[in-house]
Enzyme design. Structure first.
Site, mmCIF file in Angstrom:
data_model
loop_
_atom_site.group_PDB
_atom_site.id
_atom_site.type_symbol
_atom_site.label_atom_id
_atom_site.label_comp_id
_atom_site.label_asym_id
_atom_site.label_seq_id
_atom_site.Cartn_x
_atom_site.Cartn_y
_atom_site.Cartn_z
ATOM 1 N N ARG A 114 60.502 46.322 13.800
ATOM 2 C CA ARG A 114 60.262 44.921 14.138
ATOM 3 C C ARG A 114 59.433 44.261 13.035
ATOM 4 O O ARG A 114 58.504 44.863 12.503
ATOM 5 C CB ARG A 114 59.486 44.813 15.460
ATOM 6 C CG ARG A 114 60.335 44.974 16.691
ATOM 7 C CD ARG A 114 59.525 44.733 17.953
ATOM 8 N NE ARG A 114 58.688 45.862 18.295
ATOM 9 C CZ ARG A 114 57.379 45.922 18.127
ATOM 10 N NH1 ARG A 114 56.733 44.900 17.611
ATOM 11 N NH2 ARG A 114 56.693 46.983 18.481
ATOM 12 N N GLY A 268 64.661 45.496 17.829
ATOM 13 C CA GLY A 268 64.192 44.286 18.490
ATOM 14 C C GLY A 268 64.417 43.018 17.696
ATOM 15 O O GLY A 268 64.335 41.915 18.244
ATOM 16 N N LYS A 275 63.165 42.616 23.210
ATOM 17 C CA LYS A 275 61.827 42.007 23.170
ATOM 18 C C LYS A 275 61.892 40.477 23.170
ATOM 19 O O LYS A 275 61.073 39.817 23.808
ATOM 20 C CB LYS A 275 61.058 42.496 21.940
ATOM 21 C CG LYS A 275 60.991 44.003 21.776
ATOM 22 C CD LYS A 275 60.351 44.718 22.941
ATOM 23 C CE LYS A 275 60.095 46.180 22.611
ATOM 24 N NZ LYS A 275 59.589 46.969 23.738
ATOM 25 N N HIS A 295 55.798 44.306 29.543
ATOM 26 C CA HIS A 295 56.126 45.481 28.740
ATOM 27 C C HIS A 295 55.687 46.726 29.518
ATOM 28 O O HIS A 295 54.733 47.398 29.158
ATOM 29 C CB HIS A 295 55.402 45.367 27.389
ATOM 30 C CG HIS A 295 55.817 46.372 26.378
ATOM 31 N ND1 HIS A 295 54.960 46.842 25.406
ATOM 32 C CD2 HIS A 295 57.004 46.990 26.155
ATOM 33 C CE1 HIS A 295 55.590 47.713 24.641
ATOM 34 N NE2 HIS A 295 56.827 47.814 25.069
ATOM 35 N N GLY A 320 53.712 57.397 24.629
ATOM 36 C CA GLY A 320 54.056 58.273 25.732
ATOM 37 C C GLY A 320 54.612 57.562 26.946
ATOM 38 O O GLY A 320 54.686 58.147 28.035
ATOM 39 N N ASP A 342 60.654 50.714 29.770
ATOM 40 C CA ASP A 342 60.082 49.803 28.773
ATOM 41 C C ASP A 342 59.699 48.426 29.297
ATOM 42 O O ASP A 342 58.672 47.894 28.920
ATOM 43 C CB ASP A 342 61.075 49.636 27.615
ATOM 44 C CG ASP A 342 60.444 48.983 26.398
ATOM 45 O OD1 ASP A 342 59.292 49.321 26.061
ATOM 46 O OD2 ASP A 342 61.095 48.121 25.775
ATOM 47 N N ARG A 437 65.347 55.850 16.315
ATOM 48 C CA ARG A 437 65.593 55.542 17.724
ATOM 49 C C ARG A 437 66.837 56.237 18.276
ATOM 50 O O ARG A 437 67.748 56.599 17.540
ATOM 51 C CB ARG A 437 65.797 54.025 17.882
ATOM 52 C CG ARG A 437 64.588 53.185 17.485
ATOM 53 C CD ARG A 437 63.560 53.141 18.569
ATOM 54 N NE ARG A 437 62.356 52.425 18.181
ATOM 55 C CZ ARG A 437 61.531 51.841 19.058
ATOM 56 N NH1 ARG A 437 61.798 51.872 20.350
ATOM 57 N NH2 ARG A 437 60.438 51.227 18.643
#
Length: 655
Positions: A114, A268, A275, A295, A320, A342, A437
């Site tokens: 991002r 994102g 986001k 979030h 985590g 998320d 990712r």
């Protein structure tokens, strides 16, 4: 699916793709089907089927961006096969034969995270977006740009940006299609990778159009910023990943319910449902309409008696959060289910119960650190139908990243995300990018909650804040009340992560784990949270703060991972009203012996884990006061200032 069926499907896809690509190269074949004024083809889908507002949005932006063709996404399996065929043909992705329908993409090394410094919110009034910071201090809670400057910036980028490319029209729903808690967006993009990823991360396709009819939607415009023209033919595109990092901008125009992103194809920055929509624009919609866009993960916890509760938890990226959402509890009799890892959209229902949906349909998780030890359920989820980005590949057709050392066979070699063959740790550079990712369907999670797509949402009975704090902050404490809980969210801090541009393990303020994602003035955001305590109908959840990451002289004081179920057990009991807490200077902490340590395989120094050093907390109060003064200024609600004063008094008199 058998080999013959796979072969047949591949041949069918190749035939369809060949026809599709020929049509893309020959506008004359579609001349009779399209408006004579239109300079692009409709390769896939029927533009006449689009609601009038959507069609206008498509046609107006096609005039500006000048794509060669338009593809209206329907979300079908045929379309998905076509997208993967095109991406593979273009070299953007390659198959990972070790798994079922899994793919690897490697980006341009300049487009990996991002871009917070180039992410803006544009409103007519500056302080609708950013707080009144102290003079001479750079604000860190959102970036503002005037509408005039924003218009200039966008006008300098988007005209002609899709020449030589296809504009994809993505109708998508954030949340279950048709849920009263869901919202619809239409994204225009010139990236097939984005389409494939949005197909995983959202409910995408014709059903969304049918539900939208001619209603309101969030307008999302995205381009990689690399038109294909005769002048650009000699330009090198690294890793078959077109982007334009020097001109990247991610713009939010809330007064028009619009998002415009240019130059980046990654995460994102380009998956605008994530986001940009779910949090920045989402938080603005939530304030307007009286709900929360946060979030936060959403998890179900069931105790040995079969009693189940749902919790929402806010952690900064790569702290985590996904591990907690997919935990395998070590405490006998406990079960955890995952609703989302998320983002949570939460609204009080007519009975005053806070209910939450996961607006996403997939997990876009940070790969490094994810393993069978830390998150076995995530590892099981990603074994099929997954797009991996910027991870390392292995000679047996699989993937690798830091944290998977114990899972890598001895006879397998590794190629790093930068293409270094026979990579090994001694080279000094990671195999996978720290922000690499996996993009995978949530429905594949072995512990996905049976209510995860419930239109009315799941009932939230506790909110948990957490960060990576190596010093001073205890394992778990509970807020005294809702107002104190809002203060805990405002005071949240954590070590920086690789999800953005920051480097190094510096403890940073990350209020509500939303610092990069606030859609409007943080002071007004706090007012919004505080306002719910004025409504007697609202059954306000208890608020907690956890810290799995406190360190002692020999490393982490708490084993973490599945052992965190012992902390969830205490939270569960507190929500049930059990008298298992004592008051401390920072909040309610567990009574001695009230954290169940039975069967724990390692010794834990509970005294050190819950020690509250006076000098640390005096410095914490001082630093928080400085932060609020410099970053929020006059926009800080008096009630938050009061909570800071109360904390200071308790620290000075009780520690």
């Amino acid at each position: 699916m058998g080999v013959d069926n796979k072969t047949t499907l591949l041949q069918s896809t190749e035939m369809f793709a060949s026809h599709y690509l020929k049509e893309a190269a020959s506008s004359a074949k579609y001349a009779s089907k399209i408006d004579p004024q239109r300079r692009y083809d409709i390769l896939y889908g029927n533009i006449n089927r689009l609601p009038s507002r959507v069609r206008y949005f498509v046609e107006e932006n096609a005039k500006v961006c000048q794509p060669d063709a338009v593809h209206i996404c329907d979300g079908s399996e045929k379309e998905r096969e076509l997208l993967y065929y095109i991406l593979q043909r273009d070299g953007t992705i390659r198959p990972l034969p070790k798994y079922e329908n899994c793919w690897l993409a490697n980006t341009d090394p300049a487009d990996v995270a991002r871009v917070e410094s180039r992410t803006f919110i544009s409103t007519h009034e500056k302080y609708d977006t950013v707080p009144h910071t102290k003079e001479g201090v750079k604000g860190t809670l959102a970036n503002w740009m005037s509408p005039e400057d924003m218009e200039t910036a966008l006008d300098a980028r988007f005209p002609g940006c899709m020449k030589g490319r296809t504009m994809y029209v993505i109708p998508f729903s954030m949340g279950p299609v048709g849920s009263p808690l869901s919202k619809i967006g239409i994204q225009l993009t010139d990236s097939a990778y984005v389409v494939a990823s949005m197909g995983v991360m959202t409910r995408m396709g014709s059903k969304v159009i049918d539900t939208l009819k001619d209603g309101e939607f969030i307008k999302c415009l995205h381009s990689v910023g690399r038109p294909i023209t005769s002048a650009s033919s000699a330009e090198v595109v690294k890793n078959s990943w077109p982007c334009n990092p020097k001109e990247t901008i991610v713009a939010h125009l809330p007064e028009r319910n619009e998002i415009c992103s240019f130059g980046s194809g990654y995460g994102g920055n380009s998956l605008l449902g994530k986001k940009c929509f779910a949090l920045r624009i989402g938080s603005i919609l939530a304030r307007r309409e009286g709900w929360f866009a946060e979030h936060m993960l959403i998890m179900g916890v069931e105790n040995p008696k079969g009693e189940k509760k749902y919790f929402a938890a806010a952690f900064p990226s790569a702290c985590g959060k996904t591990n907690l959402a997919m935990m395998e509890p070590t405490l006998p009799g406990y079960k955890v289910t995952c609703v989302g890892d998320d983002i949570a959209w939460m609204r009080f229902d007519k009975n005053g119960q806070l209910r939450a949906i996961n607006p996403e349909a997939g997990f876009f998780g940070v790969a490094p650190g994810t393993s069978m030890k830390t998150n076995p359920n995530a590892m099981r989820t990603i074994e099929k139908n997954t797009i991996f980005t910027n991870v390392a590949s292995t000679s047996d057709g699989g993937v690798y990243w830091e944290g998977m050392e114990e899972e890598l066979p001895d006879n397998v070699s590794t190629t790093s995300w930068l293409g270094v063959h026979d990579w090994h740790k001694s080279m000094g550079k990671p195999a996978a990018h720290p922000n690499s990712r996996f993009c995978t369907p949530a429905s594949q999670c072995p512990i996905i909650d049976d209510q995860w797509e419930s239109p009315e949402g799941v009932p939230i009975e506790g909110i948990i804040f957490g960060g990576r704090r190596p010093e001073g902050v205890p394992l778990i404490y509970e807020a005294f009340d809702w107002q104190h809980g809002v203060f805990l969210g405002a005071a949240l801090k954590s070590e920086a992560t690789a999800a953005a541009e920051h480097k190094g393990k510096v403890v940073m303020h990350d209020p509500f784990a939303m610092r990069p994602f606030f859609g409007y003035n943080f002071g007004h955001y706090l007012d919004h949270w505080l306002s719910f305590q004025e409504n007697p109908k609202c059954k306000l959840p208890k608020v907690f703060h956890v810290n799995w990451f406190r360190k002692g002289s020999s490393g982490f004081l708490w084993p973490g991972f599945g052992e965190n179920s012992r902390v969830l057990d205490w939270i569960f009991r507190r929500v049930n009203g059990e008298d298992c807490a004592v008051k401390s200077a920072v909040g309610y902490i567990p009574k001695e012996g009230s954290i169940d340590l039975s069967g724990l395989k390692e010794d834990v120094n509970m005294n050190e884990l819950f020690n509250l050093p006076k000098d640390f907390w005096q410095m914490e109060v001082k630093e928080l006061g400085k932060y609020f003064e410099e970053q929020v200024g006059e926009d800080l609600p008096p009630k938050i200032q009061q909570e800071l004063k109360k904390l200071e008094q308790r620290v000075n008199t009780e520690l």
